[in-house]
Design a protein around this motif. Sequence first.
Motif, PDB file in Angstrom:
ATOM      1  N   SER A  43      46.989  -7.528  14.061  1.00 15.85           N
ATOM      2  CA  SER A  43      45.595  -7.764  14.448  1.00 15.85           C
ATOM      3  C   SER A  43      44.870  -6.460  14.750  1.00 15.85           C
ATOM      4  N   ASP A  44      45.490  -5.603  15.551  1.00 12.74           N
ATOM      5  CA  ASP A  44      44.858  -4.327  15.887  1.00 12.74           C
ATOM      6  C   ASP A  44      44.746  -3.427  14.662  1.00 12.74           C
ATOM      7  N   VAL A  46      44.401  -4.402  11.534  1.00  6.55           N
ATOM      8  CA  VAL A  46      43.305  -4.911  10.704  1.00  6.55           C
ATOM      9  C   VAL A  46      41.964  -4.421  11.251  1.00  6.55           C
ATOM     10  N   LYS A  47      41.785  -4.504  12.559  1.00  6.56           N
ATOM     11  CA  LYS A  47      40.537  -4.027  13.172  1.00  6.56           C
ATOM     12  C   LYS A  47      40.321  -2.545  12.890  1.00  6.56           C
ATOM     13  N   ARG A  70      37.534  -8.130   6.375  1.00  4.03           N
ATOM     14  CA  ARG A  70      38.346  -8.727   7.436  1.00  4.03           C
ATOM     15  C   ARG A  70      39.043  -9.988   6.935  1.00  4.03           C
ATOM     16  N   GLN A  74      43.050 -10.450   6.681  1.00  4.26           N
ATOM     17  CA  GLN A  74      43.670 -11.531   7.448  1.00  4.26           C
ATOM     18  C   GLN A  74      44.437 -12.478   6.527  1.00  4.26           C
TER      19      GLN A  74
END
Length: 223
Positions: A43-44, A46-47, A70, A74
Amino acid sequence: MTELTPSADDRGAPNAPPRSVAPGIAVLLPPGWVVLHMDARASDEVKSIVTHVMKTVVPDKRDLARARLRAMLQNLVAKSQDSGVWEVWLPISETAGIHIPASVAVAPLPKQPAAGATMHDTLLSLSAASAGSRAVTVGGVLAVRVVADRLAQYDESGELTAPATRLVNYIVSPTAPGQPWITFTASLFVPGTSDSAEIVEALEFLCDALMSSVSFSPKEPTE
């Protein structure tokens, strides 16, 4: 983005090892490339990738570009986790002014050798199963390099649904007792141009260079 995960036929194979047995994997990536881990870090990461890429997008197009990127990342994470992939190496910006149409997925071999099969017998079997395969070493560990081509796919209306791809698989024997066989699958985009052979050859050279920098350690990745 080229295909990064094992095929549907290989998912959920009964001999597939649990994710927790992954060794530590280090690789020297070209500028503009990142490792996307398919665990709690995803998650981090991807951000971070989205934030980095948006710096190159003009302001009035960032909202749409951010949402699309995004969603794509994801989806990649979800598919990779479902397929047991440990990590993906991919370019998120240009390398020496060129966007490299390639990526690498790292995962346990979907169908692990049968219990009792020796390493050398397995390597010989893998080599014999694919024409043009050759013995290599990855991180000082014996492996087999296998190449397969996938033709472009089109729908009923003739629209391209999946580009032609060359898959370069490096099937690596266990790095330590109790570890699984590992596959590094490089997906290379094959352009439909007169110089496609030269481009793919250069991409294969890059993949071989990446694999020559790989090293292993007993440390397991973060879950």
